[in-house]
Design a protein around this motif. Sequence first.
Motif, PDB file in Angstrom:
ATOM      1  N   LEU B  53       0.951  -1.226   0.110  1.00 55.87           N
ATOM      2  CA  LEU B  53      -0.146   0.025   0.092  1.00 55.87           C
ATOM      3  C   LEU B  53       0.964   1.407   0.047  1.00 55.87           C
ATOM      4  O   LEU B  53       0.375   2.403  -0.575  1.00 55.87           O
ATOM      5  CB  LEU B  53      -0.789  -0.020   1.239  1.00 55.87           C
ATOM      6  CG  LEU B  53      -1.996  -1.094   1.334  1.00 55.87           C
ATOM      7  CD1 LEU B  53      -2.583  -1.210   2.403  1.00 55.87           C
ATOM      8  CD2 LEU B  53      -2.916  -0.794  -0.037  1.00 55.87           C
ATOM      9  N   ALA B  54       2.009   1.183   0.631  1.00 54.90           N
ATOM     10  CA  ALA B  54       3.078   2.364   0.841  1.00 54.90           C
ATOM     11  C   ALA B  54       3.397   2.753  -0.801  1.00 54.90           C
ATOM     12  O   ALA B  54       3.822   4.061  -0.542  1.00 54.90           O
ATOM     13  CB  ALA B  54       4.000   2.069   1.725  1.00 54.90           C
ATOM     14  N   TYR B  55       3.438   1.889  -1.588  1.00 51.35           N
ATOM     15  CA  TYR B  55       3.671   2.482  -3.007  1.00 51.35           C
ATOM     16  C   TYR B  55       2.893   3.305  -3.187  1.00 51.35           C
ATOM     17  O   TYR B  55       3.112   4.378  -4.247  1.00 51.35           O
ATOM     18  CB  TYR B  55       3.652   1.244  -3.782  1.00 51.35           C
ATOM     19  CG  TYR B  55       5.203   0.370  -3.906  1.00 51.35           C
ATOM     20  CD1 TYR B  55       6.064   0.816  -4.765  1.00 51.35           C
ATOM     21  CD2 TYR B  55       5.006  -0.970  -3.445  1.00 51.35           C
ATOM     22  CE1 TYR B  55       7.061   0.000  -4.852  1.00 51.35           C
ATOM     23  CE2 TYR B  55       6.117  -1.709  -3.401  1.00 51.35           C
ATOM     24  CZ  TYR B  55       7.028  -1.104  -4.136  1.00 51.35           C
ATOM     25  OH  TYR B  55       8.261  -1.878  -4.285  1.00 51.35           O
ATOM     26  N   PHE B  56       1.529   3.692  -2.797  1.00 55.21           N
ATOM     27  CA  PHE B  56       0.585   4.634  -3.308  1.00 55.21           C
ATOM     28  C   PHE B  56       0.162   5.469  -2.614  1.00 55.21           C
ATOM     29  O   PHE B  56      -0.455   6.528  -3.056  1.00 55.21           O
ATOM     30  CB  PHE B  56      -0.618   3.539  -3.715  1.00 55.21           C
ATOM     31  CG  PHE B  56      -0.343   2.398  -4.947  1.00 55.21           C
ATOM     32  CD1 PHE B  56      -0.048   2.826  -6.304  1.00 55.21           C
ATOM     33  CD2 PHE B  56      -0.044   1.146  -4.645  1.00 55.21           C
ATOM     34  CE1 PHE B  56       0.271   2.015  -7.261  1.00 55.21           C
ATOM     35  CE2 PHE B  56       0.188   0.292  -5.434  1.00 55.21           C
ATOM     36  CZ  PHE B  56       0.368   0.736  -6.616  1.00 55.21           C
ATOM     37  N   GLY B  57       0.463   5.483  -1.108  1.00 56.36           N
ATOM     38  CA  GLY B  57       0.032   6.421  -0.203  1.00 56.36           C
ATOM     39  C   GLY B  57      -0.245   5.929   1.302  1.00 56.36           C
ATOM     40  O   GLY B  57       0.229   4.738   1.151  1.00 56.36           O
ATOM     41  N   GLN B  58      -1.058   6.710   2.047  1.00 59.27           N
ATOM     42  CA  GLN B  58      -1.255   6.247   3.187  1.00 59.27           C
ATOM     43  C   GLN B  58      -2.638   6.168   3.364  1.00 59.27           C
ATOM     44  O   GLN B  58      -3.412   7.112   3.052  1.00 59.27           O
ATOM     45  CB  GLN B  58      -0.568   7.414   4.365  1.00 59.27           C
ATOM     46  CG  GLN B  58       0.927   7.469   3.976  1.00 59.27           C
ATOM     47  CD  GLN B  58       1.490   8.323   5.286  1.00 59.27           C
ATOM     48  OE1 GLN B  58       2.619   8.510   5.305  1.00 59.27           O
ATOM     49  NE2 GLN B  58       0.481   8.996   5.791  1.00 59.27           N
ATOM     50  N   PHE B  59      -3.162   5.126   3.644  1.00 60.90           N
ATOM     51  CA  PHE B  59      -4.360   4.787   3.687  1.00 60.90           C
ATOM     52  C   PHE B  59      -5.160   4.440   5.149  1.00 60.90           C
ATOM     53  O   PHE B  59      -6.413   4.253   5.150  1.00 60.90           O
ATOM     54  CB  PHE B  59      -4.849   3.642   2.671  1.00 60.90           C
ATOM     55  CG  PHE B  59      -4.431   3.821   1.494  1.00 60.90           C
ATOM     56  CD1 PHE B  59      -5.163   4.765   0.502  1.00 60.90           C
ATOM     57  CD2 PHE B  59      -3.240   3.553   0.964  1.00 60.90           C
ATOM     58  CE1 PHE B  59      -4.470   5.107  -0.679  1.00 60.90           C
ATOM     59  CE2 PHE B  59      -2.815   3.818  -0.428  1.00 60.90           C
ATOM     60  CZ  PHE B  59      -3.252   4.562  -1.064  1.00 60.90           C
ATOM     61  N   GLY B  60      -4.472   3.978   6.075  1.00 61.84           N
ATOM     62  CA  GLY B  60      -4.676   3.581   7.217  1.00 61.84           C
ATOM     63  C   GLY B  60      -4.526   4.573   8.561  1.00 61.84           C
ATOM     64  O   GLY B  60      -4.269   5.756   8.185  1.00 61.84           O
ATOM     65  N   TYR B  66      -7.613  -0.173   8.624  1.00 61.00           N
ATOM     66  CA  TYR B  66      -7.909   0.607   7.363  1.00 61.00           C
ATOM     67  C   TYR B  66      -9.589   0.352   7.085  1.00 61.00           C
ATOM     68  O   TYR B  66     -10.281  -0.351   7.532  1.00 61.00           O
ATOM     69  CB  TYR B  66      -7.437  -0.002   6.089  1.00 61.00           C
ATOM     70  CG  TYR B  66      -5.958  -0.225   5.841  1.00 61.00           C
ATOM     71  CD1 TYR B  66      -5.002   0.911   5.424  1.00 61.00           C
ATOM     72  CD2 TYR B  66      -5.211  -1.315   6.720  1.00 61.00           C
ATOM     73  CE1 TYR B  66      -3.846   0.814   5.372  1.00 61.00           C
ATOM     74  CE2 TYR B  66      -3.828  -1.470   6.648  1.00 61.00           C
ATOM     75  CZ  TYR B  66      -3.190  -0.187   6.053  1.00 61.00           C
ATOM     76  OH  TYR B  66      -1.694  -0.487   6.116  1.00 61.00           O
ATOM     77  N   ASN B  67     -10.122   1.615   6.800  1.00 66.87           N
ATOM     78  CA  ASN B  67     -11.623   1.691   6.253  1.00 66.87           C
ATOM     79  C   ASN B  67     -11.716   1.020   5.239  1.00 66.87           C
ATOM     80  O   ASN B  67     -11.296   1.086   4.193  1.00 66.87           O
ATOM     81  CB  ASN B  67     -12.007   3.045   6.271  1.00 66.87           C
ATOM     82  CG  ASN B  67     -13.436   3.136   6.048  1.00 66.87           C
ATOM     83  OD1 ASN B  67     -13.859   2.977   4.947  1.00 66.87           O
ATOM     84  ND2 ASN B  67     -14.389   3.399   7.024  1.00 66.87           N
ATOM     85  N   VAL B  68     -12.577  -0.135   5.164  1.00 72.16           N
ATOM     86  CA  VAL B  68     -12.727  -1.220   4.224  1.00 72.16           C
ATOM     87  C   VAL B  68     -13.338  -0.358   2.820  1.00 72.16           C
ATOM     88  O   VAL B  68     -12.925  -0.599   1.855  1.00 72.16           O
ATOM     89  CB  VAL B  68     -13.799  -2.342   4.428  1.00 72.16           C
ATOM     90  CG1 VAL B  68     -13.995  -3.201   3.290  1.00 72.16           C
ATOM     91  CG2 VAL B  68     -12.801  -3.144   5.553  1.00 72.16           C
TER      92      VAL B  68
END
Lengths: 211, 211
Positions: B53-60, B66-68
């Motif tokens: 996921l870190a390749y694309f940004g911060q999501f958590g 993480y919000n599903v």
Amino acid sequence: MAEPTDIPRAVIQRISIYLRQLERLTVDDVETISSAQLGKAIGSSDAQVRKDLAYFGQFGRRGVGYNVPALARALRTILSLDREWRVALVGAGNIGRALCTYRMFRERGFRIVALFDDDPRKEGCTWGRLKVRPMRDLARVVRNERIELGIIAVPQAGAQAVAEQLIAAGVRGILNFAPIRIHPPGGVEVCSVDLAIELQQLAFLTAHLHR
Amino acid sequence: MAEPTDIPRAVIQRISIYLRQLERLTVDDVETISSAQLGKAIGSSDAQVRKDLAYFGQFGRRGVGYNVPALARALRTILSLDREWRVALVGAGNIGRALCTYRMFRERGFRIVALFDDDPRKEGCTWGRLKVRPMRDLARVVRNERIELGIIAVPQAGAQAVAEQLIAAGVRGILNFAPIRIHPPGGVEVCSVDLAIELQQLAFLTAHLHR
DNA sequence: AGTTGTGAACTGATTCACAGCC
DNA sequence: GGCTGTGAATCAGTTCACAACT
């Protein structure tokens, strides 16, 4: 040389590709090929070809290269393609039909000897020489027909149960086309082909292509 | 974050798999998931999930997860699945038929809008809404229908020529089912699915399984 | 001269481990 | 306390480079 179990999958895949290329060369009566030529034909480096082959032994002659028919024979043996593999296909849908008639399977010694589907409308239909059988016959047929490999070509919802039944019936390898991860017990191998993921990957790559 | 072009293919494949799992979770009304849970479900580690996921940004959110639905939305955008992809299918044989009716393609926004085959016996037949067209119409139809992706489902012998015609017609990505290596020019992506090689790999692994 | 086979160097991917935040 | 994000460490796979051989 290495234990078969710790050979990377990528190496096995490339060995399969080398073999295919060697068989084409055999048809064209090419006697000898160098690692550089073979690599070029299939898109890898000379060093890669030699390292891959080195997992299994020494096949070339320095200063000369590899004898095409001899190397092809050796690779067929390594890949266990010098014998027949008896296969059960589960799922008499469109993917099942495509696999059933796929020439290259048969040419390589894979024989689909039984076809299963739990849709009662399909039961008893015949595809070529194959009769569609109900899943309740699976265990018996796998045993009687000495089937070693199974192909799962059913929709996602049924796939896990099919895998369990194949494994319980004694199948030792499964090729899975359903979009789920199968957790086999020890002593069973699973390879998966996930068509949607391939196409999604293509879409990503294409979208981010700087033209 | 990284340039899309230097993201490993393996990462993209796993991102596709995460998305599929997240969509299943959305259906089950799961709100939040941790990297460990998501990893477990699809068979990788928590660290792998986070690194991917870190390749694309911060999501958590730290301490939470993480919000599903939000993560699913983000991944759809990343993978360019938030739009329609128009696809040409070449090869009206058994594999073509299977791909044509494959649900998951359509669900993901891939629309097969044209079907080509050079067998004159097939020309003019219809599969569902699709008419089988001759290859000479390819360039015109690709242009008129604004087709971006092509699928090659023809036998080995014709595949290279089909690839060239697709590329000349302006297709930017190709999913290839023929057992050959396609060398695309810059600006065109190719992904290949090689069924015989998958089955051969399974045979190798199964043969060398210490039971 | 030409080509293999292979240890050494390198590159890339995965796992570890922990600081930082909820 | 729990979990993310990430630099550092490890591991695996590929490429390099050259000695050994024909």
